[in-house]
Write a protein that holds these residues in place. Structure first.
Motif, PDB file in Angstrom:
ATOM      1  N   THR A   1     -15.005   6.604  49.299  1.00  0.00           N
ATOM      2  CA  THR A   1     -15.599   6.080  48.064  1.00  0.00           C
ATOM      3  C   THR A   1     -14.668   5.111  47.345  1.00  0.00           C
ATOM      4  O   THR A   1     -15.110   4.068  46.872  1.00  0.00           O
ATOM      5  CB  THR A   1     -16.002   7.236  47.133  1.00  0.00           C
ATOM      6  OG1 THR A   1     -16.972   8.028  47.804  1.00  0.00           O
ATOM      7  CG2 THR A   1     -16.578   6.732  45.829  1.00  0.00           C
TER       8      THR A   1
ATOM      9  N   TYR B   1     -18.699   1.442  36.685  1.00  0.00           N
ATOM     10  CA  TYR B   1     -17.886   0.237  36.583  1.00  0.00           C
ATOM     11  C   TYR B   1     -18.700  -1.044  36.545  1.00  0.00           C
ATOM     12  O   TYR B   1     -18.193  -2.070  36.111  1.00  0.00           O
ATOM     13  CB  TYR B   1     -16.906   0.188  37.766  1.00  0.00           C
ATOM     14  CG  TYR B   1     -16.093   1.446  37.857  1.00  0.00           C
ATOM     15  CD1 TYR B   1     -15.043   1.683  36.977  1.00  0.00           C
ATOM     16  CD2 TYR B   1     -16.396   2.418  38.797  1.00  0.00           C
ATOM     17  CE1 TYR B   1     -14.310   2.853  37.041  1.00  0.00           C
ATOM     18  CE2 TYR B   1     -15.664   3.594  38.864  1.00  0.00           C
ATOM     19  CZ  TYR B   1     -14.622   3.803  37.989  1.00  0.00           C
ATOM     20  OH  TYR B   1     -13.907   4.960  38.044  1.00  0.00           O
TER      21      TYR B   1
ATOM     22  N   LEU C   1     -21.505   6.289  41.857  1.00  0.00           N
ATOM     23  CA  LEU C   1     -20.255   6.207  41.106  1.00  0.00           C
ATOM     24  C   LEU C   1     -19.934   4.799  40.638  1.00  0.00           C
ATOM     25  O   LEU C   1     -19.315   4.618  39.588  1.00  0.00           O
ATOM     26  CB  LEU C   1     -19.109   6.759  41.952  1.00  0.00           C
ATOM     27  CG  LEU C   1     -19.228   8.235  42.300  1.00  0.00           C
ATOM     28  CD1 LEU C   1     -18.087   8.657  43.215  1.00  0.00           C
ATOM     29  CD2 LEU C   1     -19.250   9.102  41.048  1.00  0.00           C
ATOM     30  N   VAL C   2     -20.345   3.784  41.382  1.00  0.00           N
ATOM     31  CA  VAL C   2     -20.044   2.410  40.997  1.00  0.00           C
ATOM     32  C   VAL C   2     -20.765   2.030  39.708  1.00  0.00           C
ATOM     33  O   VAL C   2     -20.336   1.114  39.000  1.00  0.00           O
ATOM     34  CB  VAL C   2     -20.360   1.427  42.140  1.00  0.00           C
ATOM     35  CG1 VAL C   2     -21.844   1.129  42.236  1.00  0.00           C
ATOM     36  CG2 VAL C   2     -19.564   0.143  41.996  1.00  0.00           C
TER      37      VAL C   2
ATOM     38  N   SER D   1     -16.666  -3.949  43.737  1.00  0.00           N
ATOM     39  CA  SER D   1     -16.149  -4.609  42.537  1.00  0.00           C
ATOM     40  C   SER D   1     -15.710  -6.034  42.843  1.00  0.00           C
ATOM     41  O   SER D   1     -16.009  -6.959  42.095  1.00  0.00           O
ATOM     42  CB  SER D   1     -14.970  -3.822  41.963  1.00  0.00           C
ATOM     43  OG  SER D   1     -15.397  -2.551  41.553  1.00  0.00           O
TER      44      SER D   1
ATOM     45  N   THR E   1     -21.007   6.454  46.684  1.00  0.00           N
ATOM     46  CA  THR E   1     -20.479   5.242  46.056  1.00  0.00           C
ATOM     47  C   THR E   1     -21.501   4.564  45.168  1.00  0.00           C
ATOM     48  O   THR E   1     -21.180   4.120  44.068  1.00  0.00           O
ATOM     49  CB  THR E   1     -19.993   4.256  47.137  1.00  0.00           C
ATOM     50  OG1 THR E   1     -19.013   4.918  47.934  1.00  0.00           O
ATOM     51  CG2 THR E   1     -19.387   3.009  46.520  1.00  0.00           C
ATOM     52  N   SER E   2     -22.745   4.473  45.617  1.00  0.00           N
ATOM     53  CA  SER E   2     -23.761   3.762  44.832  1.00  0.00           C
ATOM     54  C   SER E   2     -23.967   4.401  43.461  1.00  0.00           C
ATOM     55  O   SER E   2     -24.257   3.703  42.495  1.00  0.00           O
ATOM     56  CB  SER E   2     -25.084   3.691  45.590  1.00  0.00           C
ATOM     57  OG  SER E   2     -25.615   4.984  45.785  1.00  0.00           O
TER      58      SER E   2
ATOM     59  N   GLU F   1     -14.667   1.739  49.029  1.00  0.00           N
ATOM     60  CA  GLU F   1     -16.003   1.137  48.881  1.00  0.00           C
ATOM     61  C   GLU F   1     -16.198   0.580  47.485  1.00  0.00           C
ATOM     62  O   GLU F   1     -16.761  -0.500  47.314  1.00  0.00           O
ATOM     63  CB  GLU F   1     -17.088   2.162  49.195  1.00  0.00           C
ATOM     64  CG  GLU F   1     -17.249   2.449  50.655  1.00  0.00           C
ATOM     65  CD  GLU F   1     -18.354   3.444  50.948  1.00  0.00           C
ATOM     66  OE1 GLU F   1     -18.870   3.406  52.074  1.00  0.00           O
ATOM     67  OE2 GLU F   1     -18.706   4.272  50.074  1.00  0.00           O
ATOM     68  N   ILE F   2     -15.743   1.298  46.470  1.00  0.00           N
ATOM     69  CA  ILE F   2     -15.871   0.814  45.088  1.00  0.00           C
ATOM     70  C   ILE F   2     -15.056  -0.456  44.906  1.00  0.00           C
ATOM     71  O   ILE F   2     -15.500  -1.398  44.253  1.00  0.00           O
ATOM     72  CB  ILE F   2     -15.468   1.904  44.073  1.00  0.00           C
ATOM     73  CG1 ILE F   2     -16.550   2.982  44.022  1.00  0.00           C
ATOM     74  CG2 ILE F   2     -15.255   1.306  42.680  1.00  0.00           C
ATOM     75  CD1 ILE F   2     -16.238   4.149  43.123  1.00  0.00           C
TER      76      ILE F   2
END
Length: 73
Positions: free
Chosen positions: A42, A15, A11-12, A50, A8-9, A45-46
């Motif tokens: 994920t 955004y 991929l975020v 957000s 997640t860290s 989590e995103i």
């Protein structure tokens, strides 16, 4: 074409504008043809990250104190 596992860290960054955003955007660009693996958790989590970011930005705009969750005292 390459395959990558990203949490997640990583991929975020696509955004949220932060260090590494340009890298993440290029890696995740469909034109790059990369295969990205992650876990099902994920997505939620995103969404949480957000929403937290939106709340921190709104608080800062109101002049309220904002606590960075990444800083431990």
């Amino acid at each position: 074409m390459s395959a990558y596992y990203r949490d997640t860290s990583a991929l975020v960054k696509r955004y949220a504008r932060e260090a590494g955003t340009e890298w993440a955007t290029a890696l995740l660009d469909p034109a790059a043809g990369n295969i990205i693996y992650t876990v099902r958790l994920t997505g939620p989590e995103i969404a949480i990250v957000s929403a937290d970011s939106v709340q921190r930005n709104a608080a800062a705009a109101e002049g309220l104190p904002v606590i960075d969750p990444n800083v431990y005292s």
